[in-house]
Design a protein around this motif. Structure first.
Motif, short mmCIF file in Angstrom:
data_model
loop_
_atom_site.label_atom_id
_atom_site.label_comp_id
_atom_site.label_asym_id
_atom_site.label_seq_id
_atom_site.Cartn_x
_atom_site.Cartn_y
_atom_site.Cartn_z
N ILE A 117 0.83 -1.21 0.00
CA ILE A 117 0.00 0.00 0.00
C ILE A 117 0.86 1.25 0.00
N LEU A 118 1.94 1.23 0.79
CA LEU A 118 2.85 2.37 0.84
C LEU A 118 3.50 2.61 -0.52
N CYS A 119 3.90 1.53 -1.20
CA CYS A 119 4.53 1.65 -2.52
C CYS A 119 3.57 2.24 -3.55
N VAL A 120 2.32 1.82 -3.50
CA VAL A 120 1.33 2.32 -4.45
C VAL A 120 1.05 3.80 -4.18
N ARG A 121 0.94 4.13 -2.91
CA ARG A 121 0.67 5.54 -2.57
C ARG A 121 1.80 6.44 -3.01
N TYR A 122 3.04 5.95 -2.96
CA TYR A 122 4.19 6.74 -3.38
C TYR A 122 4.86 6.10 -4.60
N GLU A 123 4.03 5.77 -5.58
CA GLU A 123 4.51 5.12 -6.81
C GLU A 123 5.60 5.97 -7.48
N ASN A 124 6.70 5.28 -7.84
CA ASN A 124 7.86 5.91 -8.52
C ASN A 124 8.63 6.87 -7.61
N HIS A 125 8.25 6.93 -6.35
CA HIS A 125 9.00 7.72 -5.37
C HIS A 125 10.22 6.90 -4.95
N TRP A 126 11.17 7.52 -4.27
CA TRP A 126 12.37 6.79 -3.84
C TRP A 126 12.01 5.63 -2.90
N LEU A 132 11.33 -2.01 -4.17
CA LEU A 132 11.41 -2.92 -5.31
C LEU A 132 12.77 -3.60 -5.39
N ILE A 133 13.83 -2.86 -5.09
CA ILE A 133 15.18 -3.43 -5.12
C ILE A 133 15.32 -4.48 -4.01
N LEU A 134 14.88 -4.12 -2.79
CA LEU A 134 14.95 -5.06 -1.67
C LEU A 134 14.10 -6.30 -1.94
N ASN A 135 12.96 -6.08 -2.59
CA ASN A 135 12.08 -7.20 -2.93
C ASN A 135 12.78 -8.24 -3.79
#
Length: 312
Positions: A117-126, A132-135
């Motif tokens: 949810i955090l990634c979607v809310r701040y999509e393309n943010h640092w 995504l890298i850690l994933n």
């Protein structure tokens, strides 16, 4: 109702197929349980007498039918090697694996859902890019290796626990849960990374749908659109994958038991295979199949509840 009936019938058929395969597998695999018990020095007469006593000389279909009939009423047979009821042998180990499976699922949900949810809310943010890298890194590491790292780091270096010093749930339930935290987390981390990637992608797709744009036009904030509108549809593919993960979690728990010295079903299974203790192996395989198939069926029914587009 027809949908539920189909699922239940499919579950029963699948269980029958698993039982047939589990039973027949040990007819094909080389090795004689009677010979294993008596040793290589035993005479053929003694081996044959033991085979007769164990019922191994009866016709295959008769033995299978009796085994299924007994299993259906909770009688899992007698261990060839230990001469104990299989039910009592594995009964006290089921809570161990059940607890580890539940903890693994909890860790997967607690880690993947908020991060997605955090990634979607701040999509393309640092924040999104770092996750995504850690994933990708976490997904590529097998659970047993994470378990080894946890053992070295938290057991040998930080002394948070003593590796191999398993605490039984009958002695200290709190200590038991504490000991299973790291094994469960080792199993959960790569799966949580997979779920995060899938859920993030699904939510982003939903956030660009027409209904989401309509919700934005009505004055809803990004958080409101995400949590109140996109979440319901975005979670559907994840539910299906969670059902599939059940088998993977159980399989990994067998390996993790070896790393942390946990006396669960996995160690019993491996030991019984080496001893040709077929009743124990067959019972464990069928029990695992029951858990996996029931979980998958439950997930399918939940999917049906949430997505009315599925025909009854």
């Amino acid at each position: 109702m027809k949908y539920v009936t189909k699922k239940v019938i499919g579950l029963i058929i699948a269980l029958l197929i698993v039982s047939v395969l589990a039973f027949l597998a040990f007819e094909i695999i080389p090795g004689d349980p009677a010979r294993t018990i008596l040793g290589t020095e035993a005479t053929e007469l003694k081996v044959e007498a033991l085979r007769e006593e164990m019922g191994l000389n009866k016709p295959l279909l008769q033995r299978y039918g009796q085994w299924v009939k007994d299993f259906a009423v909770g009688d899992m047979g007698i261990s060839y090697y230990y001469q104990e009821p299989v039910r009592s042998m594995i009964g006290d180990k089921i809570p161990i694996n059940a607890t580890m499976t539940v903890l693994s699922f909890l860790f997967i949900l607690l880690l993947s859902f908020p991060v997605s949810i955090l990634c979607v809310r701040y999509e393309n943010h640092w924040i999104d890019r770092i996750v995504l890298i850690l994933n990708q890194v976490v997904m590529s590491i097998p659970p047993f290796f994470i378990g080894i790292v946890f053992t070295v780091l938290f057991g040998l270096l930080l002394k948070w626990f003593i590796p191999g010093e398993y605490i039984s749930y009958t002695e200290n339930f709190t200590g038991f849960l504490g000991y299973l935290v790291l094994p469960s987390l080792a199993i959960a981390l790569p799966k949580a990374a997979m779920i995060t990637k899938m859920f993030r992608s699904s939510l982003i797709t939903e956030m660009h749908q027409d209904y989401a744009r309509t919700a934005f036009s009505r004055g809803n904030s990004p958080w409101q659109v995400l949590l109140k509108h996109a979440m319901r549809n975005g979670i559907l593919p994840v539910l299906t994958f969670l059902g599939i993960l059940a088998a993977d979690i159980i399989a990994n728990s067998i390996v993790i038991e070896q790393v942390f010295g946990i006396p669960g079903i996995g160690r019993t299974l491996i030991s019984s295979i080496s001893k040709r203790d077929y009743p124990v192996v067959e019972a464990i395989i069928v029990l695992i199949a029951v858990v996996v198939l029931v979980l998958n069926t439950a997930v399918d029914l939940l999917y049906r509840k949430l997505d009315r587009r599925i025909e009854i």
